[in-house]
Scaffold this motif. Structure first.
Motif, PDB file in Angstrom:
ATOM      1  N   ALA A 132      -1.610  80.466 -41.293  1.00 36.83           N
ATOM      2  CA  ALA A 132      -1.054  81.342 -41.752  1.00 36.83           C
ATOM      3  C   ALA A 132      -1.108  80.550 -43.507  1.00 36.83           C
ATOM      4  O   ALA A 132      -0.587  80.649 -44.465  1.00 36.83           O
ATOM      5  N   LEU A 133      -1.812  79.378 -43.497  1.00 40.18           N
ATOM      6  CA  LEU A 133      -2.230  78.207 -44.883  1.00 40.18           C
ATOM      7  C   LEU A 133      -4.093  79.310 -45.016  1.00 40.18           C
ATOM      8  O   LEU A 133      -4.509  79.064 -46.151  1.00 40.18           O
ATOM      9  N   GLY A 134      -4.605  79.583 -44.159  1.00 42.30           N
ATOM     10  CA  GLY A 134      -5.657  80.644 -44.134  1.00 42.30           C
ATOM     11  C   GLY A 134      -6.900  80.428 -43.554  1.00 42.30           C
ATOM     12  O   GLY A 134      -8.083  81.046 -43.846  1.00 42.30           O
ATOM     13  N   ALA A 135      -6.536  79.734 -42.306  1.00 43.68           N
ATOM     14  CA  ALA A 135      -7.596  79.756 -41.631  1.00 43.68           C
ATOM     15  C   ALA A 135      -8.226  80.429 -41.019  1.00 43.68           C
ATOM     16  O   ALA A 135      -7.043  81.492 -40.585  1.00 43.68           O
ATOM     17  N   HIS A 136      -8.793  80.893 -40.224  1.00 46.65           N
ATOM     18  CA  HIS A 136      -9.496  81.875 -39.717  1.00 46.65           C
ATOM     19  C   HIS A 136      -9.421  81.739 -37.875  1.00 46.65           C
ATOM     20  O   HIS A 136      -9.459  82.102 -37.306  1.00 46.65           O
ATOM     21  N   LYS A 137     -10.352  79.994 -37.843  1.00 50.80           N
ATOM     22  CA  LYS A 137     -10.233  80.042 -36.380  1.00 50.80           C
ATOM     23  C   LYS A 137      -9.189  78.467 -36.056  1.00 50.80           C
ATOM     24  O   LYS A 137      -9.237  77.599 -37.023  1.00 50.80           O
ATOM     25  N   PHE A 138      -8.627  78.338 -35.381  1.00 52.92           N
ATOM     26  CA  PHE A 138      -8.187  77.145 -35.025  1.00 52.92           C
ATOM     27  C   PHE A 138      -8.877  76.666 -33.331  1.00 52.92           C
ATOM     28  O   PHE A 138      -8.590  77.586 -32.409  1.00 52.92           O
ATOM     29  N   VAL A 139      -8.918  75.039 -33.398  1.00 48.96           N
ATOM     30  CA  VAL A 139      -9.955  74.476 -32.076  1.00 48.96           C
ATOM     31  C   VAL A 139      -8.423  73.242 -31.704  1.00 48.96           C
ATOM     32  O   VAL A 139      -8.135  72.651 -32.441  1.00 48.96           O
ATOM     33  N   VAL A 140      -8.424  73.837 -30.199  1.00 51.29           N
ATOM     34  CA  VAL A 140      -7.620  71.799 -29.510  1.00 51.29           C
ATOM     35  C   VAL A 140      -8.444  71.559 -29.347  1.00 51.29           C
ATOM     36  O   VAL A 140      -9.187  71.510 -28.509  1.00 51.29           O
ATOM     37  N   SER A 141      -8.460  70.081 -30.276  1.00 47.04           N
ATOM     38  CA  SER A 141     -10.117  69.223 -30.213  1.00 47.04           C
ATOM     39  C   SER A 141      -9.639  68.155 -28.543  1.00 47.04           C
ATOM     40  O   SER A 141     -10.564  67.574 -27.875  1.00 47.04           O
ATOM     41  N   LYS A 142      -8.591  68.114 -28.202  1.00 50.13           N
ATOM     42  CA  LYS A 142      -8.441  68.275 -26.374  1.00 50.13           C
ATOM     43  C   LYS A 142      -8.696  69.148 -25.725  1.00 50.13           C
ATOM     44  O   LYS A 142      -9.098  68.544 -24.337  1.00 50.13           O
ATOM     45  N   ASP A 143      -9.236  70.141 -25.493  1.00 51.22           N
ATOM     46  CA  ASP A 143      -9.522  71.225 -24.787  1.00 51.22           C
ATOM     47  C   ASP A 143     -11.132  70.979 -25.011  1.00 51.22           C
ATOM     48  O   ASP A 143     -11.578  72.038 -26.332  1.00 51.22           O
ATOM     49  N   LYS A 144     -11.798  71.359 -23.553  1.00 47.17           N
ATOM     50  CA  LYS A 144     -13.460  70.833 -23.965  1.00 47.17           C
ATOM     51  C   LYS A 144     -13.689  71.796 -24.090  1.00 47.17           C
ATOM     52  O   LYS A 144     -15.060  71.996 -25.154  1.00 47.17           O
ATOM     53  N   ASP A 145     -13.571  73.721 -23.980  1.00 48.64           N
ATOM     54  CA  ASP A 145     -13.860  74.520 -23.744  1.00 48.64           C
ATOM     55  C   ASP A 145     -13.454  75.225 -25.217  1.00 48.64           C
ATOM     56  O   ASP A 145     -14.644  75.707 -25.546  1.00 48.64           O
ATOM     57  N   SER A 146     -12.458  74.651 -25.580  1.00 50.57           N
ATOM     58  CA  SER A 146     -12.717  75.042 -27.169  1.00 50.57           C
ATOM     59  C   SER A 146     -13.629  74.053 -28.554  1.00 50.57           C
ATOM     60  O   SER A 146     -13.978  75.207 -28.911  1.00 50.57           O
ATOM     61  N   MET A 147     -13.436  72.917 -27.990  1.00 51.87           N
ATOM     62  CA  MET A 147     -14.688  72.024 -28.549  1.00 51.87           C
ATOM     63  C   MET A 147     -16.106  72.813 -28.153  1.00 51.87           C
ATOM     64  O   MET A 147     -16.586  72.736 -28.859  1.00 51.87           O
ATOM     65  N   GLY A 159     -14.255  81.196 -50.552  1.00 55.05           N
ATOM     66  CA  GLY A 159     -14.553  82.638 -49.142  1.00 55.05           C
ATOM     67  C   GLY A 159     -15.291  81.329 -48.314  1.00 55.05           C
ATOM     68  O   GLY A 159     -15.798  82.327 -47.394  1.00 55.05           O
ATOM     69  N   CYS A 160     -15.249  80.050 -47.909  1.00 53.09           N
ATOM     70  CA  CYS A 160     -15.985  80.100 -45.971  1.00 53.09           C
ATOM     71  C   CYS A 160     -14.546  80.654 -45.159  1.00 53.09           C
ATOM     72  O   CYS A 160     -13.425  80.745 -45.439  1.00 53.09           O
ATOM     73  N   GLU A 161     -15.539  80.284 -44.259  1.00 50.11           N
ATOM     74  CA  GLU A 161     -14.995  80.692 -42.808  1.00 50.11           C
ATOM     75  C   GLU A 161     -14.275  79.012 -42.511  1.00 50.11           C
ATOM     76  O   GLU A 161     -15.359  78.821 -41.750  1.00 50.11           O
ATOM     77  N   VAL A 162     -13.231  79.534 -41.937  1.00 54.90           N
ATOM     78  CA  VAL A 162     -12.225  77.747 -42.207  1.00 54.90           C
ATOM     79  C   VAL A 162     -11.738  77.628 -40.887  1.00 54.90           C
ATOM     80  O   VAL A 162     -11.307  78.701 -40.221  1.00 54.90           O
ATOM     81  N   THR A 163     -11.665  76.506 -39.810  1.00 58.85           N
ATOM     82  CA  THR A 163     -11.604  76.241 -38.738  1.00 58.85           C
ATOM     83  C   THR A 163     -10.194  74.685 -38.795  1.00 58.85           C
ATOM     84  O   THR A 163     -11.297  74.052 -39.446  1.00 58.85           O
ATOM     85  N   VAL A 164      -9.750  75.193 -38.514  1.00 53.96           N
ATOM     86  CA  VAL A 164      -8.856  73.632 -38.160  1.00 53.96           C
ATOM     87  C   VAL A 164      -8.702  72.624 -36.182  1.00 53.96           C
ATOM     88  O   VAL A 164      -8.563  73.961 -36.159  1.00 53.96           O
ATOM     89  N   PHE A 165      -8.908  71.795 -36.808  1.00 60.72           N
ATOM     90  CA  PHE A 165      -9.718  71.198 -35.047  1.00 60.72           C
ATOM     91  C   PHE A 165      -7.233  70.542 -35.186  1.00 60.72           C
ATOM     92  O   PHE A 165      -7.277  70.108 -35.825  1.00 60.72           O
ATOM     93  N   SER A 166      -6.808  70.050 -34.473  1.00 59.79           N
ATOM     94  CA  SER A 166      -6.057  69.907 -34.664  1.00 59.79           C
ATOM     95  C   SER A 166      -5.959  69.344 -32.552  1.00 59.79           C
ATOM     96  O   SER A 166      -6.352  70.241 -31.989  1.00 59.79           O
ATOM     97  N   THR A 167      -4.984  68.300 -32.215  1.00 58.92           N
ATOM     98  CA  THR A 167      -5.337  67.996 -30.994  1.00 58.92           C
ATOM     99  C   THR A 167      -3.610  68.235 -30.750  1.00 58.92           C
ATOM    100  O   THR A 167      -3.431  68.508 -28.897  1.00 58.92           O
ATOM    101  N   SER A 168      -3.268  69.566 -31.543  1.00 57.51           N
ATOM    102  CA  SER A 168      -1.675  69.640 -30.590  1.00 57.51           C
ATOM    103  C   SER A 168      -1.813  72.004 -30.913  1.00 57.51           C
ATOM    104  O   SER A 168      -1.850  71.822 -32.388  1.00 57.51           O
ATOM    105  N   PRO A 169      -1.946  72.394 -30.361  1.00 50.41           N
ATOM    106  CA  PRO A 169      -1.765  74.017 -30.198  1.00 50.41           C
ATOM    107  C   PRO A 169      -0.692  74.305 -30.933  1.00 50.41           C
ATOM    108  O   PRO A 169      -1.272  75.675 -31.484  1.00 50.41           O
ATOM    109  N   ASP A 170       0.099  73.747 -31.075  1.00 51.04           N
ATOM    110  CA  ASP A 170       2.199  74.617 -31.955  1.00 51.04           C
ATOM    111  C   ASP A 170       1.551  74.737 -33.300  1.00 51.04           C
ATOM    112  O   ASP A 170       2.514  75.305 -33.750  1.00 51.04           O
ATOM    113  N   LYS A 171       0.779  73.899 -33.679  1.00 50.81           N
ATOM    114  CA  LYS A 171      -0.077  74.321 -35.077  1.00 50.81           C
ATOM    115  C   LYS A 171      -0.583  75.213 -35.301  1.00 50.81           C
ATOM    116  O   LYS A 171      -1.397  75.083 -36.875  1.00 50.81           O
TER     117      LYS A 171
END
Length: 346
Positions: free
Chosen positions: A216-231, A198-210
């Protein structure tokens, strides 16, 4: 002794080849399992190449074992022939130290006995699951539900419990904000578990393609770690970060995303010490912790949770003779998300 066959690395960095060997006879407290599937963990590759030191050869890797019980000792109470069973990263421990008495065998004061490449309590060297059968003391054998796809269960015995244990230890619950660093064998299980809790799940990745895969695996948010604004958008945001990355990296930007008293748990083992500016910990009383696998009781809890919520690993099933190619593909992260050996092909 019981004749067995498997695949072994005969020497450091040598390709795995067919290997005939012997298992011990079934003792009073032992369970003999016909191995049906075995997951391929990145640590198998580390061990075969002796990257952590202390590897023993010939080595039969494999500690994500599932199969069917074919024989039990006279004092075994929890298993019978025909039951599905699993074996993870441990096959023994001292069983009397404070940690073992608390069900934390992975932190045994005398060191747990690894499923392969380790010295067992009787002085013999353990051989793992890249083989057709295994004999393990009952205490370290796990029940596997008939509800689940057995091949997809295999990686739960390492990748699954390695990510489940910190989520439980840090009491992740509905509404908590949990981030996962890395979307590989470990990371994809962390996403599934955290979402199911039941957690709010975010994935950090260096690749926006993921991003699509993460969601699809259940993440609610996605953060591109190379993007300063996203971080910046997740600054002071997370209660818990599960860090599965094994590459050398600067942790400072990620630590900044933790809330007051937030924790980053390290699961990966980088070749060099990570970088970190201490002020980012001090400023919000943040913490960095480490976590190993889980104890037997906790691993059974995880398997039961998976059966209840229909959670399994995403796998690519391969024949035994493909293992060397699989290792090369693992180095390129060319698998979603775990190779699993079909031991019928041995």
């Amino acid at each position: 002794m019981i004749d067995a066959k498997g695949y072994a690395a005969p020497a450091v960095s040598a390709p795995l080849v067919p290997f005939d060997f012997q298992r011990r006879d079934v003792g009073n407290h032992d369970v003999r399992i016909e191995i049906l599937f075995c997951g391929v963990c990145h640590s198998d590759l580390h061990q075969v190449r002796d990257e952590w030191g202390g590897s023993v050869f010939p080595m039969v890797p494999g500690h994500e074992i599932v199969g069917r019980v074919v024989e039990v000792g006279s004092h075994v109470k929890s298993f019978k022939a025909g039951d599905l069973a699993g074996v993870g990263c441990m096959v023994n421990s001292c069983q009397h130290c404070p940690e073992c008495n608390e069900g934390l065998e992975q932190y045994c004061d005398e060191g747990f006995v690894g499923t392969y490449g380790a010295q067992d309590r009787d002085g013999t060297v353990t051989y793992g699951g890249y083989s057709n059968q295994v004999v393990v003391t009952e205490k370290f054998v796990l029940h596997v539900s008939e509800k689940l796809d057995l091949a997809r269960v295999a990686p739960l015995l390492c990748a699954g419990i390695t990510t489940w244990s910190p989520l439980r230890q840090w009491k992740a619950k509905a509404g908590d904000r949990v981030a996962v660093m890395g979307l590989g064998g470990l990371g994809h299980m962390a996403v599934k578990f955290a979402a199911a809790l039941g957690c709010e799940v975010t994935v950090f990745s260096t690749s926006p393609d993921k991003e699509a895969d993460a969601k699809a695996l259940g993440a609610h948010k996605f953060v591109v770690s190379k993007d300063k604004d996203s971080m910046k958008s997740v600054s002071n945001y997370f209660d818990l970060i599960i860090n599965t990355v094994s590459a050398t990296m600067d942790l400072t930007p990620y630590i900044s995303t933790l809330r007051l008293d937030g924790t980053m748990v390290l699961l990966g083992v980088p070749p060099e010490a990570p970088q970190l500016h201490a002020f980012n910990l001090i400023a919000k009383r943040r913490r960095i912790a480490g976590s190993l696998i889980g104890g037997i009781q906790e691993t059974q809890e995880m398997l039961d949770f998976c059966a209840e919520h229909n959670i399994m690993s995403d796998v690519e099933i391969i024949p035994m003779n493909y293992i060397n190619e699989a290792y090369e593909r693992m180095l390129k992260s060319d698998v979603k998300y775990r190779f699993v050996l079909d031991l019928a092909t041995i």
